[in-house]
Write a protein that holds these residues in place. Structure first.
Motif, PDB file in Angstrom:
ATOM      1  N   VAL A   1      15.290  31.128  65.923  1.00 32.88           N
ATOM      2  CA  VAL A   1      15.155  29.681  66.050  1.00 32.88           C
ATOM      3  C   VAL A   1      13.997  29.244  65.160  1.00 32.88           C
ATOM      4  N   GLU A   2      14.102  28.037  64.595  1.00 30.88           N
ATOM      5  CA  GLU A   2      13.042  27.504  63.745  1.00 30.88           C
ATOM      6  C   GLU A   2      11.778  27.283  64.574  1.00 30.88           C
ATOM      7  N   LEU A   3      10.660  27.783  64.066  1.00 35.68           N
ATOM      8  CA  LEU A   3       9.391  27.661  64.777  1.00 35.68           C
ATOM      9  C   LEU A   3       8.715  26.333  64.468  1.00 35.68           C
ATOM     10  N   PRO A   4       8.075  25.710  65.461  1.00 37.06           N
ATOM     11  CA  PRO A   4       7.264  24.530  65.189  1.00 37.06           C
ATOM     12  C   PRO A   4       6.039  24.908  64.349  1.00 37.06           C
ATOM     13  N   ASP A   5       5.425  23.918  63.713  1.00 35.13           N
ATOM     14  CA  ASP A   5       4.279  24.165  62.838  1.00 35.13           C
ATOM     15  C   ASP A   5       3.119  24.820  63.580  1.00 35.13           C
ATOM     16  N   GLU A   6       2.916  24.436  64.835  1.00 28.89           N
ATOM     17  CA  GLU A   6       1.809  24.996  65.614  1.00 28.89           C
ATOM     18  C   GLU A   6       1.989  26.496  65.835  1.00 28.89           C
ATOM     19  N   LEU A   7       3.224  26.905  66.065  1.00 24.38           N
ATOM     20  CA  LEU A   7       3.482  28.327  66.290  1.00 24.38           C
ATOM     21  C   LEU A   7       3.529  29.112  64.983  1.00 24.38           C
ATOM     22  N   LYS A   8       3.882  28.457  63.879  1.00 15.35           N
ATOM     23  CA  LYS A   8       3.869  29.137  62.587  1.00 15.35           C
ATOM     24  C   LYS A   8       2.450  29.530  62.204  1.00 15.35           C
ATOM     25  N   ALA A   9       1.486  28.664  62.549  1.00 19.41           N
ATOM     26  CA  ALA A   9       0.090  28.923  62.197  1.00 19.41           C
ATOM     27  C   ALA A   9      -0.550  29.964  63.100  1.00 19.41           C
ATOM     28  N   LEU A  10       0.084  30.261  64.215  1.00 18.60           N
ATOM     29  CA  LEU A  10      -0.468  31.219  65.166  1.00 18.60           C
ATOM     30  C   LEU A  10      -0.336  32.626  64.626  1.00 18.60           C
ATOM     31  N   ASP A  11      -1.440  33.355  64.612  1.00 20.55           N
ATOM     32  CA  ASP A  11      -1.447  34.725  64.117  1.00 20.55           C
ATOM     33  C   ASP A  11      -1.611  35.659  65.299  1.00 20.55           C
ATOM     34  N   ASN A  12      -0.621  36.487  65.572  1.00 15.80           N
ATOM     35  CA  ASN A  12      -0.700  37.396  66.709  1.00 15.80           C
ATOM     36  C   ASN A  12      -1.072  38.803  66.277  1.00 15.80           C
ATOM     37  N   SER A  13      -1.689  38.944  65.115  1.00 15.32           N
ATOM     38  CA  SER A  13      -2.071  40.275  64.661  1.00 15.32           C
ATOM     39  C   SER A  13      -3.182  40.876  65.510  1.00 15.32           C
ATOM     40  N   SER A  14      -3.969  40.027  66.180  1.00 19.96           N
ATOM     41  CA  SER A  14      -5.037  40.562  67.028  1.00 19.96           C
ATOM     42  C   SER A  14      -4.484  41.253  68.263  1.00 19.96           C
ATOM     43  N   THR A  15      -3.263  40.912  68.665  1.00 19.98           N
ATOM     44  CA  THR A  15      -2.670  41.544  69.842  1.00 19.98           C
ATOM     45  C   THR A  15      -1.696  42.646  69.461  1.00 19.98           C
ATOM     46  N   ASP A  16      -1.531  42.880  68.170  1.00 17.85           N
ATOM     47  CA  ASP A  16      -0.605  43.914  67.720  1.00 17.85           C
ATOM     48  C   ASP A  16      -1.289  45.283  67.827  1.00 17.85           C
TER      49      ASP A  16
END
Length: 68
Positions: free
Chosen positions: A48-63
């Motif tokens: 599904v297309e992500l909203p702009d707010e979620l696109k900017a979210l970086d989850n690399s810290s939890t990877d």
């Protein structure tokens, strides 16, 4: 009969442990970020297309793979 000093001590221990439990389990900043990361991962898995707010979210810290 239980001495009042013991009753006060038990009450203080129960109150302190309750406050510590609530503090660690209901921190607002932690939950909001975790919910956004879960939502982003869910939307990505559904293609599904992500909203702009979620696109900017970086989850690399939890990877977990990035810790090595």
């Amino acid at each position: 009969m239980i001495s009042s000093i013991y009753l006060y001590s038990i009450f203080i221990i129960i109150a302190t442990s309750t406050i510590i439990y609530l503090f660690f389990n209901f921190r607002p900043g932690k939950n909001a970020l975790s919910n956004k990361i879960v939502l982003k991962n869910l939307l990505e898995s559904l293609d599904v297309e992500l909203p702009d707010e979620l696109k900017a979210l970086d989850n690399s810290s939890t990877d977990p793979t990035n810790f090595s």
